[in-house]
Design an enzyme around this catalytic site. Structure first.
Site, PDB file in Angstrom:
ATOM      1  CD  GLU A  32      -0.965   0.871   3.592  1.00 42.12           C
ATOM      2  OE1 GLU A  32      -1.407   2.001   3.281  1.00 42.12           O
ATOM      3  OE2 GLU A  32      -1.072   0.377   4.718  1.00 42.12           O
ATOM      4  CE  LYS A 166       0.899   2.501  14.743  1.00 41.12           C
ATOM      5  NZ  LYS A 166       0.813   3.010  13.378  1.00 41.12           N
TER       6      LYS A 166
HETATM    7  N1  PSU Z   1      -2.666   2.034  10.727  1.00 36.76           N
HETATM    8  C1  PSU Z   1      -1.328   2.145  10.833  1.00 36.76           C
HETATM    9  N2  PSU Z   1      -0.622   2.728   9.822  1.00 36.76           N
HETATM   10  C2  PSU Z   1      -1.241   3.204   8.691  1.00 36.76           C
HETATM   11  C3  PSU Z   1      -2.671   3.067   8.585  1.00 36.76           C
HETATM   12  C4  PSU Z   1      -3.332   2.490   9.622  1.00 36.76           C
HETATM   13  O1  PSU Z   1      -0.764   1.735  11.839  1.00 36.76           O
HETATM   14  O2  PSU Z   1      -0.559   3.739   7.796  1.00 36.76           O
HETATM   15  C5  PSU Z   1      -3.360   3.550   7.329  1.00 36.76           C
HETATM   16  C6  PSU Z   1      -3.609   2.369   6.365  1.00 36.76           C
HETATM   17  O3  PSU Z   1      -3.423   2.815   5.039  1.00 36.76           O
HETATM   18  C7  PSU Z   1      -5.078   2.062   6.620  1.00 36.76           C
HETATM   19  C8  PSU Z   1      -5.635   3.423   6.868  1.00 36.76           C
HETATM   20  O4  PSU Z   1      -5.716   1.405   5.538  1.00 36.76           O
HETATM   21  O5  PSU Z   1      -4.650   4.073   7.659  1.00 36.76           O
HETATM   22  C9  PSU Z   1      -6.989   3.380   7.571  1.00 36.76           C
HETATM   23  O6  PSU Z   1      -7.575   4.653   7.547  1.00 36.76           O
HETATM   24  P1  PSU Z   1      -9.104   4.808   8.019  1.00 36.76           P
HETATM   25  O7  PSU Z   1      -9.122   4.498   9.478  1.00 36.76           O
HETATM   26  O8  PSU Z   1      -9.419   6.266   7.724  1.00 36.76           O
HETATM   27  O9  PSU Z   1      -9.922   3.874   7.205  1.00 36.76           O
END
Ligand code: PSU
Ligand code: MN
Length: 310
Positions: A32, A166
């Site tokens: 990603e 996390k």
């Molecule tokens: N958690 C992490 N590092 C990240 C992300 C989440 O520890 O970089 C990023 C990933 O790309 C994940 C996104 O898909 O955040 C999720 O965002 P949201 O909660 O807005 O869906």
């Protein structure tokens, strides 16, 4: 190779090495780009992204970092394109809902887990490595803030390798929601859901695998049976880089309280919390993040190799 609908439409561009590997049935691993643009501090972000590609290659697979550039979904960015995603200001964070708009507007967009899964599925890639997946946010019972990563994990036919999630997220409810969606969660050499910086969370995962071959066998059963959809492999951060639980918990609690006080919501919330936790935990958390990303890229490469050799 048979061209997919997305390729014929002109909206999908495969990197040259990725196109060759897919055509020959050789292992490919999607990576990603939101972690590059919005998840890691500069300049570590580009260095880590390129190191993940190298780890994938060393495990015997072709890396396919995903992003949207110049009106196309690119599966298999060049090193220059990775640098662009990591350094250019104003790069979007694209979840599934943002993909069409980014294409139509020719925006440079980094893809989240959800966005990457949707794009990698169009290209026919079957394995994906990331760091932490999105999930159910604290307070989701009122805000309904549940990451689009979860439904996409259920929909896209890929094995996703992560280090859990996390504790900025409500991990018990995240597991509940994955069960609701029917996503097999597989602990890699563990019975517990890892919590990204730490190897344990106190929460049990429903399934366990000891080797890449075992994961590949589960994926084959899921797909060859016609059940379809994705599988989520959770691999703990390597022991030497795991952070003390107390240190992480304090930083996360503080970041959550500050986000609440500043009324940060929606798509901004996750990047905001990630940046704050990184600031509060300092360089050590970046080293842990790097170690688990490389570990996941290696494991994903081995799983892809096991799937390709069946
Ligand atoms: N958690 C992490 N590092 C990240 C992300 C989440 O520890 O970089 C990023 C990933 O790309 C994940 C996104 O898909 O955040 C999720 O965002 P949201 O909660 O807005 O869906
Ligand atoms: Mn959200």
């Amino acid at each position: 190779m048979e061209r997919t609908g997305a390729e014929m439409s002109g909206y999908l561009r495969l990197g040259a090495a990725v196109a060759k590997a897919l055509a020959a049935g050789r292992p490919v691993v999607a990576l990603e780009s939101t972690v590059i643009a919005h998840g890691l501090p500069r300049p570590a972000n580009v260095e880590v992204a390129l190191a993940m590609e190298e780890a994938t290659r060393a495990a015997g697979a072709t890396p396919a970092t995903v992003a949207l550039l110049d009106g196309r979904i690119v599966v298999g960015l060049s090193a220059d394109e990775i640098t662009r995603i990591g350094e250019e200001p104003g790069v979007w964070k694209a979840s599934r809902r943002d993909l069409a708009a980014a294409l139509a507007r020719r925006a440079a967009a980094a893809t989240t887990v959800a966005g990457t899964l949707a794009c990698a599925a169009l290209a026919g890639v079957r394995v994906f490595a990331t760091g932490g997946v999105g999930g159910v946010h604290w307070g989701a019972e009122t805000t309904l803030d549940i990451s689009a990563d979860l439904p996409e994990l259920a929909r896209a036919p890929l094995v996703t390798v992560c280090a859990g999630a996390k504790a900025i997220l409500d991990l018990p409810r995240t597991l509940e929601y994955l069960e609701t969606l029917g996503v097999p969660v597989i602990g890699y050499q563990t019975d517990e859901l890892p919590a990204f910086y730490t190897r344990e969370s106190g929460l049990r995962v429903p399934h366990r695998a000891e080797s890449p071959e075992e994961v590949a066998a589960l994926a084959r059963a899921q797909w060859a049976s016609g059940l379809g959809g994705g599988l989520l492999v959770t691999a703990p951060v390597p022991e030497a880089h795991a952070l003390p639980r107390g240190q992480v918990e304090g930083a996360i609690e503080r970041a959550l309280a500050e986000a609440g006080a500043a009324n940060v919501r929606g798509a901004r919330l996750t990047p905001w919390l990630l940046a704050r936790v990184a600031e509060l935990t300092g360089g050590e958390s970046v080293a842990a993040n790097r170690a688990l990303l490389l570990n996941n890229a290696t494991l994903a490469g081995r799983i892809a190799a096991a799937l390709a050799s069946a």
